[in-house]
Design an enzyme around this catalytic site. Structure first.
Site, PDB file in Angstrom:
ATOM      1  N   THR A 126      23.933 -36.871 -13.248  1.00  0.00           N
ATOM      2  CA  THR A 126      24.342 -38.005 -14.068  1.00  0.00           C
ATOM      3  C   THR A 126      23.358 -38.209 -15.208  1.00  0.00           C
ATOM      4  O   THR A 126      22.194 -38.532 -14.982  1.00  0.00           O
ATOM      5  CB  THR A 126      24.410 -39.277 -13.213  1.00  0.00           C
ATOM      6  OG1 THR A 126      25.301 -39.054 -12.119  1.00  0.00           O
ATOM      7  CG2 THR A 126      24.915 -40.449 -14.037  1.00  0.00           C
ATOM      8  N   THR A 127      23.804 -37.986 -16.434  1.00  0.00           N
ATOM      9  CA  THR A 127      22.946 -38.211 -17.599  1.00  0.00           C
ATOM     10  C   THR A 127      23.177 -39.583 -18.218  1.00  0.00           C
ATOM     11  O   THR A 127      22.321 -40.073 -18.938  1.00  0.00           O
ATOM     12  CB  THR A 127      23.198 -37.135 -18.654  1.00  0.00           C
ATOM     13  OG1 THR A 127      24.600 -37.100 -18.980  1.00  0.00           O
ATOM     14  CG2 THR A 127      22.805 -35.766 -18.117  1.00  0.00           C
TER      15      THR A 127
END
Length: 350
Positions: A126-127
């Protein structure tokens, strides 16, 4: 003629004349061969750079296992084969809980997938958060703790999912609420389920206390933060231990944590905690605590655009354990004069 043949200029002139005399197709084939040779050399150089980068990364992150006197301690999973050697688990996720017979619980050895990732490949974690939940509130009262939040899963500014459960029952003494990325909270919920399953299999009459759950989550989030792969959540841990002592703690996505008699995340820090500071007491009754919590939720619904009028309450008490209410809505009042014409006295209004 012999003198002319020995002259460099004459030789170059002769080569140019022969080159012009060659058919155009032969000249084009020669250029293509030169281009292919040059591309092959560049590709070999890039491959050499990738291999050197991989070796440097592997040298910077050494693989290690727990010492034998720690690995054989009481915290080792009962599913772990005692005869099997301590081998590093190369799953793509960090090893916080046992997953198979070869894994070592609570060890966070780096996986080979992170070490051998090629340059230019996309990230696989998850960025940035996509579907998020908002504020979680928790307060102490005389007999235990009370937690509340809405049920919205917002896709950016869109109120997309309106039945998202963001309060998780860990055991009969502890609950966890989360704001932030919903998928990361699902991952944390899976970790807690495996942890409680392991604790149940010990069958020693002891259960994990709220303080232990809070400390565990602090280590998990801080470990992921150090790997530059954080879990995008702010968590609230609340419960009552076997001695009857109430506990409320919070931990952020970077591993920062604190404990208090009242806790809030997200906009609740700014809109609800002022009410808690003024009216919350550790010896207040359950009815007073519910009334205060409903007033704080009402203020959040009025002021926070990523909130809906659909809430749940969860309580933990020493005698009754964990109880989570069904979804409910609050009575709201929108016929105030400021709401009828909000731009009446605004500068530049029509």
């Amino acid at each position: 003629s012999e003198a002319a043949a020995e002259c460099p200029e004459a030789r170059e002139r002769g080569e140019r004349l022969r080159e012009r005399a060659r058919p155009a197709c032969e000249r084009e084939d020669a250029r293509e061969r030169d281009t292919l040779v040059l591309c092959g050399e560049r590709e070999r150089e890039r491959e050499g750079e990738r291999r050197r980068w991989t070796r440097r990364q592997a040298a910077m992150i050494p693989q290690s296992s727990l010492p034998s006197h720690i690995a054989s301690g009481p915290h080792v999973s009962p599913f772990t084969n005692s005869n099997a050697g301590l081998q590093a688990d190369h799953r793509s996720e960090d090893i916080h809980v046992p997953a198979n017979a070869a894994s070592v619980p609570f060890a966070v050895a780096p996986s080979t997938e992170h070490a051998e990732v090629n340059l230019g490949e996309p990230r696989k974690h998850t960025t940035s958060p996509y579907v998020t939940g908002n504020s979680v509130l928790a307060i102490k009262y005389k007999e235990g703790v009370l937690m509340a939040c809405d049920m919205l899963g917002a896709y950016g500014s869109t109120k997309r999912y309106k039945s998202v459960q963001r309060v998780f029952k860990v055991n009969e003494t502890t609950i966890v609420g989360a704001s932030g990325e919903i998928s990361d909270f699902q991952y944390i919920s899976n970790l807690l389920e495996e942890l409680t399953t392991q604790d149940f299999c010990y069958d020693d009459g002891c259960t994990l206390s709220p303080k232990e759950i809070h400390a565990y989550l602090c280590r998990v989030l801080y470990n992921r933060r150090n790997k530059m792969d954080p879990l995008w959540n702010s968590l609230v841990v609340a419960g009552v231990d076997t001695a009857g002592e109430s506990f409320i703690g919070s931990v952020g996505m970077l591993g920062t944590s604190y404990t208090d008699s009242h806790v809030a995340t997200s906009f609740g820090n700014y809109l609800s905690r002022p009410l808690f500071r003024e009216f919350q007491r550790d010896d207040m009754s359950l009815e007073e605590a519910i009334a205060l919590m409903q007033e704080a939720l009402r203020v959040l619904f009025y002021r926070d655009k990523t909130s809906i009028n659909k809430f749940i309450l969860a309580k933990v008490s020493g005698g009754e354990g964990v109880a989570i209410s069904k979804p409910f809505a609050l009575d709201t009042k929108w016929d105030l004069k400021a709401f009828v014409n909000p731009s009446k006295h605004a500068v530049g209004s029509w």
